[in-house]
Design a protein around this motif. Structure first.
Motif, PDB file in Angstrom:
ATOM      1  N   ALA A 120       0.829  -1.203   0.000  1.00 18.24           N
ATOM      2  CA  ALA A 120       0.000   0.000   0.000  1.00 18.24           C
ATOM      3  C   ALA A 120       0.863   1.252   0.000  1.00 18.24           C
ATOM      4  CB  ALA A 120      -0.931  -0.012   1.214  1.00 18.24           C
ATOM      5  N   ALA A 121       1.958   1.218   0.757  1.00 21.03           N
ATOM      6  CA  ALA A 121       2.865   2.364   0.807  1.00 21.03           C
ATOM      7  C   ALA A 121       3.530   2.596  -0.545  1.00 21.03           C
ATOM      8  CB  ALA A 121       3.922   2.147   1.888  1.00 21.03           C
ATOM      9  N   SER A 122       3.929   1.512  -1.214  1.00 22.15           N
ATOM     10  CA  SER A 122       4.579   1.630  -2.530  1.00 22.15           C
ATOM     11  C   SER A 122       3.639   2.216  -3.577  1.00 22.15           C
ATOM     12  CB  SER A 122       5.071   0.259  -2.997  1.00 22.15           C
ATOM     13  OG  SER A 122       6.066  -0.247  -2.139  1.00 22.15           O
ATOM     14  N   ALA A 123       2.367   1.874  -3.454  1.00 19.98           N
ATOM     15  CA  ALA A 123       1.390   2.314  -4.452  1.00 19.98           C
ATOM     16  C   ALA A 123       0.850   3.715  -4.191  1.00 19.98           C
ATOM     17  CB  ALA A 123       0.230   1.324  -4.503  1.00 19.98           C
ATOM     18  N   SER A 124       1.130   4.254  -3.021  1.00 17.66           N
ATOM     19  CA  SER A 124       0.588   5.571  -2.688  1.00 17.66           C
ATOM     20  C   SER A 124       1.255   6.666  -3.515  1.00 17.66           C
ATOM     21  CB  SER A 124       0.784   5.866  -1.199  1.00 17.66           C
ATOM     22  OG  SER A 124       2.164   5.971  -0.887  1.00 17.66           O
ATOM     23  N   LYS A 125       0.496   7.680  -3.861  1.00 19.25           N
ATOM     24  CA  LYS A 125       1.016   8.802  -4.637  1.00 19.25           C
ATOM     25  C   LYS A 125       1.503   9.886  -3.681  1.00 19.25           C
ATOM     26  CE  LYS A 125      -2.005   7.911  -8.608  1.00 19.25           C
ATOM     27  NZ  LYS A 125      -3.068   8.463  -9.498  1.00 19.25           N
ATOM     28  N   THR A 126       2.748   9.736  -3.266  1.00 16.58           N
ATOM     29  CA  THR A 126       3.326  10.677  -2.323  1.00 16.58           C
ATOM     30  C   THR A 126       3.716  11.965  -3.042  1.00 16.58           C
ATOM     31  OG1 THR A 126       4.229   8.820  -1.055  1.00 16.58           O
ATOM     32  CG2 THR A 126       5.126  11.004  -0.595  1.00 16.58           C
ATOM     33  N   THR A 294       4.518   0.010  22.095  1.00 15.95           N
ATOM     34  CA  THR A 294       4.267   1.005  21.058  1.00 15.95           C
ATOM     35  C   THR A 294       3.566   0.332  19.893  1.00 15.95           C
ATOM     36  OG1 THR A 294       6.243   2.253  21.678  1.00 15.95           O
ATOM     37  CG2 THR A 294       5.314   2.683  19.498  1.00 15.95           C
ATOM     38  N   GLU A 295       2.452   0.922  19.457  1.00 14.64           N
ATOM     39  CA  GLU A 295       1.651   0.351  18.373  1.00 14.64           C
ATOM     40  C   GLU A 295       1.529   1.347  17.223  1.00 14.64           C
ATOM     41  OE1 GLU A 295      -1.295  -1.990  21.566  1.00 14.64           O
ATOM     42  OE2 GLU A 295      -2.031  -0.265  20.414  1.00 14.64           O
ATOM     43  N   TRP A 296       1.850   0.913  16.013  1.00 12.47           N
ATOM     44  CA  TRP A 296       1.583   1.709  14.811  1.00 12.47           C
ATOM     45  C   TRP A 296       0.291   1.171  14.221  1.00 12.47           C
ATOM     46  CZ3 TRP A 296       6.883   0.126  12.360  1.00 12.47           C
ATOM     47  CH2 TRP A 296       7.925   0.607  13.159  1.00 12.47           C
ATOM     48  N   ILE A 297      -0.677   2.028  14.013  1.00  9.27           N
ATOM     49  CA  ILE A 297      -2.015   1.595  13.635  1.00  9.27           C
ATOM     50  C   ILE A 297      -2.280   1.878  12.154  1.00  9.27           C
ATOM     51  CG2 ILE A 297      -4.473   1.804  14.199  1.00  9.27           C
ATOM     52  CD1 ILE A 297      -3.498   2.908  16.961  1.00  9.27           C
ATOM     53  N   PHE A 298      -2.845   0.883  11.462  1.00  9.79           N
ATOM     54  CA  PHE A 298      -3.109   0.981  10.020  1.00  9.79           C
ATOM     55  C   PHE A 298      -4.574   0.654   9.741  1.00  9.79           C
ATOM     56  CE2 PHE A 298       1.269  -0.122  10.732  1.00  9.79           C
ATOM     57  CZ  PHE A 298       1.976   0.696   9.861  1.00  9.79           C
ATOM     58  N   ASP A 299      -5.112   1.286   8.704  1.00  6.69           N
ATOM     59  CA  ASP A 299      -6.474   0.997   8.276  1.00  6.69           C
ATOM     60  C   ASP A 299      -6.581  -0.479   7.880  1.00  6.69           C
ATOM     61  OD1 ASP A 299      -8.565   0.792   5.876  1.00  6.69           O
ATOM     62  OD2 ASP A 299      -9.131   2.504   7.114  1.00  6.69           O
ATOM     63  N   ARG A 300      -7.610  -1.123   8.351  1.00  4.00           N
ATOM     64  CA  ARG A 300      -7.730  -2.561   8.135  1.00  4.00           C
ATOM     65  C   ARG A 300      -7.952  -2.938   6.671  1.00  4.00           C
ATOM     66  NH1 ARG A 300      -8.343  -6.043  12.002  1.00  4.00           N
ATOM     67  NH2 ARG A 300      -8.929  -4.394  13.448  1.00  4.00           N
ATOM     68  N   LYS A 301      -8.546  -2.020   5.884  1.00  5.49           N
ATOM     69  CA  LYS A 301      -8.843  -2.315   4.481  1.00  5.49           C
ATOM     70  C   LYS A 301      -7.781  -1.766   3.530  1.00  5.49           C
ATOM     71  CE  LYS A 301     -13.871  -2.545   5.092  1.00  5.49           C
ATOM     72  NZ  LYS A 301     -15.187  -1.974   4.679  1.00  5.49           N
ATOM     73  N   THR A 302      -7.372  -0.508   3.743  1.00  6.62           N
ATOM     74  CA  THR A 302      -6.417   0.114   2.815  1.00  6.62           C
ATOM     75  C   THR A 302      -4.973  -0.027   3.265  1.00  6.62           C
ATOM     76  OG1 THR A 302      -6.469   2.277   3.916  1.00  6.62           O
ATOM     77  CG2 THR A 302      -8.173   1.835   2.273  1.00  6.62           C
ATOM     78  N   TYR A 303      -4.760  -0.363   4.541  1.00 10.11           N
ATOM     79  CA  TYR A 303      -3.430  -0.479   5.149  1.00 10.11           C
ATOM     80  C   TYR A 303      -2.678   0.857   5.175  1.00 10.11           C
ATOM     81  CZ  TYR A 303      -4.252  -5.473   5.099  1.00 10.11           C
ATOM     82  OH  TYR A 303      -4.795  -6.722   5.313  1.00 10.11           O
ATOM     83  N   ALA A 304      -3.405   1.955   5.092  1.00 11.61           N
ATOM     84  CA  ALA A 304      -2.785   3.277   5.232  1.00 11.61           C
ATOM     85  C   ALA A 304      -2.488   3.531   6.706  1.00 11.61           C
ATOM     86  CB  ALA A 304      -3.726   4.352   4.703  1.00 11.61           C
ATOM     87  N   TYR A 305      -1.393   4.246   6.967  1.00 13.46           N
ATOM     88  CA  TYR A 305      -1.007   4.575   8.351  1.00 13.46           C
ATOM     89  C   TYR A 305      -2.005   5.557   8.944  1.00 13.46           C
ATOM     90  CZ  TYR A 305       1.755   6.415  12.250  1.00 13.46           C
ATOM     91  OH  TYR A 305       2.187   6.811  13.494  1.00 13.46           O
ATOM     92  N   LEU A 306      -2.520   5.248  10.136  1.00 13.78           N
ATOM     93  CA  LEU A 306      -3.491   6.109  10.812  1.00 13.78           C
ATOM     94  C   LEU A 306      -2.881   6.909  11.949  1.00 13.78           C
ATOM     95  CD1 LEU A 306      -6.539   3.638  11.092  1.00 13.78           C
ATOM     96  CD2 LEU A 306      -6.114   5.390   9.333  1.00 13.78           C
TER      97      LEU A 306
END
Length: 350
Positions: A120-126, A294-306
């Motif tokens: 998901a991170a690789s595909a994101s348009k940063t 320490t928890e890094w939280i991600f959207d369950r469907k898109t896996y984007a960092y929340l």
């Protein structure tokens, strides 16, 4: 970007405190009186440096004697980045930390979860910030304030949830921070001449990091050696610090997640909630010395960092398991054309 190096420090035992502080001559202070002294000190202390992101926690033990209370109030001011001139708004009083059910972590789905997140991170348009532009991050945050103790009970206090906005130039030399109630009215400058590094990353610096996970992790271990409670905990914390108030190229983001999966002790927590109340799945690591996770939280469907969350999972320093020591939520991440400009106001949003 300059980060606030607010690492968790070990609390002093009573014998050592007795040697450092004058003999108390007053009765125990109530919590209300303690906080009143803190607020007074905050109004008197002038800011001498920019207040960067408080990404590392410090646990302060409030000893109920006058001298110690004053010292604790000063330390509390430094921790929160509050203070300033008469134009500084009153800092909101801290609130008792929420307590949540501790969900056990597992490595069973670690590899597949990390691959979903990295893909998901690789595909994101940063967006690519150009000269004269700024990286804008808007977050909702709450950080640890102080652990107050008295003869009968202890309370873990945290900042009330509040909005924090940061602007940083790609080279990290110029910036602005607006955090009402915790910084002077209107915000403070983040201008700096500090050389960019893993401990003070800029977008331009991040572009120079290797995108091979093994090489990246090796560099992180090497440059953070001797910091934190353990090499593994420091490596995990360092990666996490790059996920909050920063913008990283897509390939590097993916490499950071894959590198983190190689750190011993990293697990998947199926259910976690960020500061905005959004439910997600988390990558997590427990600090074996302090007992918090320490928890890094991600959207369950898109896996984007929340966002992130710090939860005490082992009893330590009178902090009961399940106590949420800090939590954040990234609400907006964009590139804008000027300092203090918000997306949509003639800027380039993302």
């Amino acid at each position: 970007m300059i980060r606030k190096k607010s690492r968790r420090e070990e609390s002093l035992d009573h014998a050592e405190l007795a040697r450092l502080l004058p003999a108390p001559g007053d009765p125990h202070l109530s919590l209300d009186r303690h906080l009143l002294l803190e607020e007074h000190l905050m109004s008197e202390i002038q800011p001498t440096a920019p207040a960067p992101a408080p990404s590392r926690r410090v646990l302060l033990i409030g000893v109920p004697v006058t001298a110690a209370a004053l010292a604790g109030a000063f330390a509390f001011t430094m921790l929160t980045g509050s203070g300033g001139s008469g134009t500084t708004a009153a800092t909101p009083p801290p609130v008792e930390a929420p307590v949540v059910r501790i969900e056990p972590g597992s490595t069973a789905q670690l590899a597949s979860t990390v691959e979903h997140i990295a893909a998901a991170a690789s595909a994101s348009k940063t967006p690519e910030p150009g000269p004269g532009q700024y990286i804008y991050i808007k977050s909702k945050v709450s950080y640890l304030s102080v652990l107050h103790t008295d003869a009968d009970k202890s309370k873990t206090l945290v900042q009330p949830l509040h909005i924090r906005e940061a602007w940083n130039s790609p080279d990290g030399k110029q910036g602005w921070l607006d955090e009402p109630g915790y910084q002077p009215k209107g915000g403070i400058t983040l201008n700096s001449d500090v050389e960019s590094s893993l401990n003070a990353p800029s977008y331009d610096y991040l572009k120079t990091l290797p995108t091979d996970p093994d090489a990246l992790l090796k560099k992180i271990y090497k440059e953070t050696k001797g910091q934190g409670n353990s090499p593994d905990q420091e490596a995990f914390t360092t990666v996490g610090d790059l996920l909050g108030e920063q913008l990283a190229p897509a390939k590097l983001n993916a490499a950071l997640y894959r590198a983190a999966a190689k750190i011993p002790g990293v697990v998947v927590v199926d259910h976690a909630q960020d500061a905005a109340g959004r439910e997600g799945i988390a990558l997590a690591h427990v600090d074996q010395q302090s007992g918090d996770r320490t928890e890094w939280i991600f959207d369950r469907k898109t896996y984007a960092y929340l966002g992130s969350r710090g939860v005490q999972v082992k009893q330590a320093d009178d902090v009961k398991p399940g106590t949420v020591l800090e939590y954040t939520a990234v609400l907006e991440r964009a590139v804008v054309d000027a300092q203090k400009q918000r997306p949509g106001a003639q800027g380039t949003g993302a």
